[in-house]
Design a protein around this motif. Structure first.
Motif, mmCIF file in Angstrom:
data_model
loop_
_atom_site.group_PDB
_atom_site.id
_atom_site.type_symbol
_atom_site.label_atom_id
_atom_site.label_comp_id
_atom_site.label_asym_id
_atom_site.label_seq_id
_atom_site.Cartn_x
_atom_site.Cartn_y
_atom_site.Cartn_z
ATOM 1 N N HIS A 19 0.823 -1.209 0.000
ATOM 2 C CA HIS A 19 0.000 0.000 0.000
ATOM 3 C C HIS A 19 0.857 1.259 0.000
ATOM 4 C CE1 HIS A 19 -3.580 -2.392 0.556
ATOM 5 N NE2 HIS A 19 -2.955 -3.063 1.503
ATOM 6 N N GLU A 20 1.996 1.206 -0.625
ATOM 7 C CA GLU A 20 2.886 2.349 -0.722
ATOM 8 C C GLU A 20 2.682 3.036 -2.071
ATOM 9 O OE1 GLU A 20 6.779 0.833 -0.189
ATOM 10 O OE2 GLU A 20 6.385 0.115 1.839
ATOM 11 N N ILE A 21 2.772 4.365 -2.060
ATOM 12 C CA ILE A 21 2.607 5.135 -3.288
ATOM 13 C C ILE A 21 3.965 5.699 -3.667
ATOM 14 C CG2 ILE A 21 1.542 7.163 -4.332
ATOM 15 C CD1 ILE A 21 -0.785 6.783 -2.443
ATOM 16 N N ASN A 22 4.323 5.566 -4.915
ATOM 17 C CA ASN A 22 5.566 6.134 -5.416
ATOM 18 C C ASN A 22 5.306 7.607 -5.730
ATOM 19 O OD1 ASN A 22 8.006 6.673 -6.478
ATOM 20 N ND2 ASN A 22 7.868 5.236 -8.192
ATOM 21 N N VAL A 23 5.878 8.536 -4.966
ATOM 22 C CA VAL A 23 5.617 9.961 -5.134
ATOM 23 C C VAL A 23 6.632 10.655 -6.040
ATOM 24 C CG1 VAL A 23 4.403 10.178 -2.949
ATOM 25 C CG2 VAL A 23 6.863 10.536 -3.016
ATOM 26 N N THR A 24 7.632 9.951 -6.505
ATOM 27 C CA THR A 24 8.659 10.572 -7.334
ATOM 28 C C THR A 24 8.075 11.172 -8.625
ATOM 29 O OG1 THR A 24 10.287 9.055 -6.429
ATOM 30 C CG2 THR A 24 10.887 10.224 -8.449
ATOM 31 N N PRO A 25 7.232 10.477 -9.374
ATOM 32 C CA PRO A 25 6.649 11.121 -10.569
ATOM 33 C C PRO A 25 5.777 12.327 -10.223
ATOM 34 C CG PRO A 25 6.321 8.749 -10.662
ATOM 35 C CD PRO A 25 6.862 9.052 -9.311
ATOM 36 N N PHE A 26 5.084 12.259 -9.114
ATOM 37 C CA PHE A 26 4.249 13.382 -8.682
ATOM 38 C C PHE A 26 5.113 14.607 -8.390
ATOM 39 C CE2 PHE A 26 2.184 15.697 -5.160
ATOM 40 C CZ PHE A 26 1.051 16.122 -5.835
ATOM 41 N N ILE A 27 6.220 14.427 -7.706
ATOM 42 C CA ILE A 27 7.129 15.535 -7.387
ATOM 43 C C ILE A 27 7.721 16.107 -8.673
ATOM 44 C CG2 ILE A 27 9.323 16.116 -6.273
ATOM 45 C CD1 ILE A 27 8.538 14.129 -4.067
ATOM 46 N N ASP A 28 8.057 15.247 -9.632
ATOM 47 C CA ASP A 28 8.597 15.721 -10.912
ATOM 48 C C ASP A 28 7.590 16.613 -11.639
ATOM 49 O OD1 ASP A 28 10.911 14.343 -10.432
ATOM 50 O OD2 ASP A 28 10.402 12.635 -11.724
ATOM 51 N N VAL A 29 6.342 16.209 -11.641
ATOM 52 C CA VAL A 29 5.301 17.002 -12.299
ATOM 53 C C VAL A 29 5.127 18.344 -11.595
ATOM 54 C CG1 VAL A 29 2.824 17.112 -12.778
ATOM 55 C CG2 VAL A 29 4.099 15.023 -13.276
ATOM 56 N N ILE A 30 5.116 18.348 -10.276
ATOM 57 C CA ILE A 30 4.967 19.579 -9.510
ATOM 58 C C ILE A 30 6.132 20.526 -9.787
ATOM 59 C CG2 ILE A 30 4.885 20.540 -7.183
ATOM 60 C CD1 ILE A 30 2.293 19.212 -8.104
ATOM 61 N N LEU A 31 7.344 20.016 -9.852
ATOM 62 C CA LEU A 31 8.501 20.870 -10.125
ATOM 63 C C LEU A 31 8.437 21.471 -11.527
ATOM 64 C CD1 LEU A 31 11.382 18.890 -8.415
ATOM 65 C CD2 LEU A 31 10.328 21.012 -7.666
ATOM 66 N N VAL A 32 7.991 20.712 -12.496
ATOM 67 C CA VAL A 32 7.855 21.240 -13.853
ATOM 68 C C VAL A 32 6.793 22.340 -13.883
ATOM 69 C CG1 VAL A 32 7.085 20.670 -16.193
ATOM 70 C CG2 VAL A 32 8.708 19.186 -15.020
ATOM 71 N N LEU A 33 5.663 22.119 -13.214
ATOM 72 C CA LEU A 33 4.627 23.155 -13.153
ATOM 73 C C LEU A 33 5.133 24.407 -12.438
ATOM 74 C CD1 LEU A 33 1.447 21.031 -12.394
ATOM 75 C CD2 LEU A 33 2.036 22.197 -14.520
ATOM 76 N N LEU A 34 5.909 24.234 -11.388
ATOM 77 C CA LEU A 34 6.473 25.375 -10.675
ATOM 78 C C LEU A 34 7.369 26.197 -11.588
ATOM 79 C CD1 LEU A 34 6.925 26.865 -7.969
ATOM 80 C CD2 LEU A 34 8.864 25.346 -7.603
ATOM 81 N N ILE A 35 8.194 25.546 -12.362
ATOM 82 C CA ILE A 35 9.080 26.254 -13.283
ATOM 83 C C ILE A 35 8.265 26.998 -14.346
ATOM 84 C CG2 ILE A 35 10.810 25.911 -15.100
ATOM 85 C CD1 ILE A 35 11.941 23.640 -13.311
ATOM 86 N N ILE A 36 7.222 26.359 -14.858
ATOM 87 C CA ILE A 36 6.390 27.011 -15.867
ATOM 88 C C ILE A 36 5.755 28.271 -15.297
ATOM 89 C CG2 ILE A 36 4.243 26.772 -17.187
ATOM 90 C CD1 ILE A 36 5.065 23.823 -17.637
ATOM 91 N N PHE A 37 5.208 28.200 -14.088
ATOM 92 C CA PHE A 37 4.572 29.375 -13.488
ATOM 93 C C PHE A 37 5.592 30.455 -13.141
ATOM 94 C CE2 PHE A 37 1.037 26.381 -12.466
ATOM 95 C CZ PHE A 37 0.094 27.020 -13.248
ATOM 96 N N MET A 38 6.793 30.069 -12.754
ATOM 97 C CA MET A 38 7.822 31.065 -12.436
ATOM 98 C C MET A 38 8.237 31.829 -13.691
ATOM 99 S SD MET A 38 10.135 29.004 -9.647
ATOM 100 C CE MET A 38 11.512 30.058 -9.907
ATOM 101 N N VAL A 39 8.273 31.160 -14.823
ATOM 102 C CA VAL A 39 8.653 31.821 -16.066
ATOM 103 C C VAL A 39 7.498 32.660 -16.604
ATOM 104 C CG1 VAL A 39 9.263 31.396 -18.485
ATOM 105 C CG2 VAL A 39 10.402 30.124 -16.668
ATOM 106 N N ALA A 40 6.272 32.167 -16.477
ATOM 107 C CA ALA A 40 5.120 32.850 -17.067
ATOM 108 C C ALA A 40 4.620 34.020 -16.226
ATOM 109 C CB ALA A 40 3.986 31.860 -17.286
ATOM 110 N N ALA A 41 4.851 34.029 -14.929
ATOM 111 C CA ALA A 41 4.299 35.067 -14.053
ATOM 112 C C ALA A 41 4.777 36.479 -14.418
ATOM 113 C CB ALA A 41 4.604 34.744 -12.597
ATOM 114 N N PRO A 42 6.060 36.717 -14.642
ATOM 115 C CA PRO A 42 6.467 38.091 -14.984
ATOM 116 C C PRO A 42 5.937 38.562 -16.337
ATOM 117 C CG PRO A 42 8.354 36.798 -14.277
ATOM 118 C CD PRO A 42 7.216 35.859 -14.429
#
Length: 153
Positions: A19-42
């Protein structure tokens, strides 16, 4: 559904559910979204389409959260992206959080706006107590033909 190969007291042929969840792909997706928003915000400070005139003046440092007042080609007025009536312009600026009379107001006007209309908005702002106004223009290169032509007396 996952399985575990650990030693269990049960039969070795049966796989127990993990019953363990592999969170590594989830963290990768979150980091990519964070980078996209950091570039698009200004890039998305003000999205009103205004054809600004160009200027050869040296650009100045922009504050962290500028307050833009825009005059569109149809002579409608907006604060940021919110349309306001001319009579409510000062009242709307006064009700904005962190807005004081000492902060700079950045005035953007389309190049199709008549000079008299621009002066009317400047007068409304001045009468409301906003005297620190900066005009916004696009950066341009000096026109060598205009500089080479002699001025007519």
């Amino acid at each position: 559904m996952g399985a575990s190969l650990a030693d269990n007291d049960a039969d070795d042929d049966d796989f127990a559910e993990s019953h363990e969840i592999n969170v590594t792909p989830f963290i990768d997706v979150i980091l990519v979204l964070l980078i996209i928003f950091m570039v698009a915000a200004p890039l998305s400070t003000v999205d009103l389409p205004i054809d600004l005139p160009t200027s050869t003046a040296s650009p100045q440092k922009k504050p962290d959260k500028p307050t833009y007042v825009s005059i569109k080609p149809d002579l409608s007025v907006a604060i940021g992206e919110n349309m306001v009536k001319r009579v409510d312009l000062v009242r709307s600026l006064d009700t904005m959080p962190d807005m004081t009379k000492e902060r700079h107001v950045f005035l953007r006007a389309d190049r199709a706006v008549p000079y008299g209309e621009l002066m009317d908005i400047l007068e409304i702002l001045r009468a409301g107590g906003y005297s620190k106004i900066k005009l916004v223009a696009l950066e341009g290169v000096p026109d060598t033909a205009a500089q080479a032509a002699p001025a007519k007396p």
